[in-house]
Motif scaffolding. Structure first.
Motif, PDB file in Angstrom:
ATOM      1  N   ARG A  76       0.575  -1.092  -0.028  1.00  0.00           N
ATOM      2  CA  ARG A  76      -0.006  -0.038   0.077  1.00  0.00           C
ATOM      3  C   ARG A  76       0.879   1.025   0.164  1.00  0.00           C
ATOM      4  NH1 ARG A  76      -3.902  -1.056   4.726  1.00  0.00           N
ATOM      5  NH2 ARG A  76      -2.072  -1.665   5.857  1.00  0.00           N
ATOM      6  N   ALA A 122       1.728   1.869  -3.369  1.00  0.00           N
ATOM      7  CA  ALA A 122       0.578   2.373  -4.218  1.00  0.00           C
ATOM      8  C   ALA A 122       0.472   3.922  -4.068  1.00  0.00           C
ATOM      9  CB  ALA A 122      -0.556   1.607  -3.683  1.00  0.00           C
ATOM     10  N   ARG A 123       0.697   4.546  -2.848  1.00  0.00           N
ATOM     11  CA  ARG A 123       0.867   5.757  -2.554  1.00  0.00           C
ATOM     12  C   ARG A 123       1.700   6.378  -3.206  1.00  0.00           C
ATOM     13  NH1 ARG A 123      -0.214   3.777   2.763  1.00  0.00           N
ATOM     14  NH2 ARG A 123       1.894   4.284   3.522  1.00  0.00           N
ATOM     15  N   ARG A 157       0.398   6.936  -6.838  1.00  0.00           N
ATOM     16  CA  ARG A 157      -0.668   7.977  -6.939  1.00  0.00           C
ATOM     17  C   ARG A 157       0.202   9.126  -7.204  1.00  0.00           C
ATOM     18  NH1 ARG A 157      -3.249   7.469  -2.111  1.00  0.00           N
ATOM     19  NH2 ARG A 157      -4.278   5.567  -2.851  1.00  0.00           N
ATOM     20  N   ARG A 166      -1.952   7.956 -10.655  1.00  0.00           N
ATOM     21  CA  ARG A 166      -2.633   6.736 -11.216  1.00  0.00           C
ATOM     22  C   ARG A 166      -3.050   5.802  -9.895  1.00  0.00           C
ATOM     23  NH1 ARG A 166      -1.507   5.009 -16.329  1.00  0.00           N
ATOM     24  NH2 ARG A 166      -2.924   3.236 -15.911  1.00  0.00           N
ATOM     25  N   GLU A 167      -3.966   5.422  -9.962  1.00  0.00           N
ATOM     26  CA  GLU A 167      -4.473   4.234  -8.704  1.00  0.00           C
ATOM     27  C   GLU A 167      -3.722   2.877  -9.151  1.00  0.00           C
ATOM     28  OE1 GLU A 167      -5.778   5.057  -5.900  1.00  0.00           O
ATOM     29  OE2 GLU A 167      -5.675   7.006  -6.789  1.00  0.00           O
TER      30      GLU A 167
END
Length: 380
Positions: free
Chosen positions: A167, A170-171, A174, A179-180
């Motif tokens: 995660r 993922a941050r 972003r 982008r997610e």
């Protein structure tokens, strides 16, 4: 379906190569592309004799030992791979792999270990550690990293789906690419790490002595806690600082990196393992949990996906600052709950990150991406 897997570079069998090995099990007929391939013969077993298509950098002078010096050419190098005949392109990305060129009828899924750390939020740390904070060489490197950032953002548009290994990453995706990303944790060979049944005593650190690992903070904390024994396994550029910090502390033992069977034995016999780094994921923390060993870790990065301090029973402790004081306080909290931590629960936690689970998750993600792509946008 023709599949291409674009790997960054092949030099040693490490974390990203574990991902490549599992992707090859998912797609055994895939073709492999890499900027360079200098993987030693004794580490090539997972390739099972497969040919690797490399870039022009493979043949440049001194590339076998200094290919990273050609970083400025790597964007051009990956753009020269001819992937036109492939239905699915999987890039395993931490530098330039996602920059390959694909067309509208191809699906490009990028598994991201991290956006290019040294070009983005860790640029200043990289310049400090490389002694490049000032001077003409520093100016050139800063310009190069600026150009890489521009290219890195622009090539994100060629990726159909981002998959992050935590995660935390993922941050970062972003923040960097706007982008997610889906999250699929990397594969860990948990079957190689099993619970022991001997009494547990003392604490353990197993890490490269890279500056960002902050091993010296753990050593300093234990220097102030002579009642606790600490074994530190590792080597690297921070070794002198760590040795100096451990000086005159008889409760601290420094040892070179251990072979896997010895590492497993030490993990099985430790009351807990400690980690002070902000990791993208943190495979060693999972390996420790697979041995039934609690983990005391800095509570940023991938550790937040792995350690479960609030579960019933908990599997470890997270601390919120990279300081000796925070580590000392975390150890006190650990001792208060140690009797509630179950080795079986730690191992069960680790099984969430098995190689089998990774393959299943990636095949499902790829299948969904292909289905969505073939369905296409609505037509009116």
């Amino acid at each position: 379906m023709r599949v291409a897997i674009v790997h960054e570079w092949l030099e040693h069998y490490a974390g990203s190569e574990r991902v490549l090995a599992q992707l090859l099990q998912c797609y055994p007929e895939a073709d492999i592309f890499a900027v360079v391939d200098f993987l030693p013969a004794e580490e090539r077993g997972f390739l099972d004799g497969r040919k690797v298509t490399t870039s022009f950098i493979q043949k440049l002078p001194w590339a076998s030992t200094k290919f990273r010096n050609y970083l400025q050419l790597m964007p051009l190098a990956v753009e020269q791979f001819d992937l036109a005949g492939y239905d699915l392109v999987l890039s395993s990305h931490h530098a330039v792999a996602k920059g390959v060129i694909t067309g509208p009828d191809q699906v490009h899924l990028s598994y991201v270990h991290s956006p290019m750390r040294y070009a983005w939020d860790l640029q200043m740390q990289y310049l400090r550690e490389s002694n490049l904070e000032r001077g003409m060489k520093s100016l050139y490197v800063r310009w190069l990293l600026h150009q890489l950032r521009i290219w890195d953002v622009s090539t994100a548009n060629g990726v159909d789906l981002f998959v992050a290994n935590s995660r935390y990453i993922a941050r970062r995706i972003r923040k960097t690419y706007h982008r997610e990303a889906l999250v699929v944790a990397p594969p860990v060979a948990v079957h190689n790490f099993v619970q022991g049944h001997e009494p547990r005593e003392g604490f353990l650190v197993a890490s490269r002595f890279a500056p960002y690992k902050r091993v010296e903070l753990i050593v300093e904390a234990f220097r102030r806690m002579p009642q606790h024994r600490l074994t530190v396994l590792g080597s690297g550029p921070g070794q002198a600082l760590i040795a100096q910090t451990a000086q005159n502390a008889p409760n601290i033992t420094l040892r070179p990196p251990a072979a896997q069977d010895e590492l497993v034995r030490l993990m099985q016999g430790a009351r807990a393992m400690l980690f002070a780094a902000e990791e993208d994921f943190g495979i060693t923390t999972v390996e420790a949990q697979a041995c039934g060993t609690p983990v005391i870790a800095f509570g940023r990065g991938g550790a937040r996906d792995i350690i479960r301090p609030d579960a019933q029973p908990p599997t470890g402790i997270l601390f919120d600052a990279q300081t000796p004081e925070a580590i000392i306080e975390a150890l006190a909290r650990f001792e208060a709950i140690e009797s509630r931590i179950s080795p079986a629960a730690c191992r069960e936690n680790a099984l969430r990150f098995s190689e089998e689970r990774f393959r299943h998750a990636m095949q499902q993600v790829v299948g969904d991406a292909l289905t969505s792509h073939h369905r296409g946008p609505p037509f009116k």
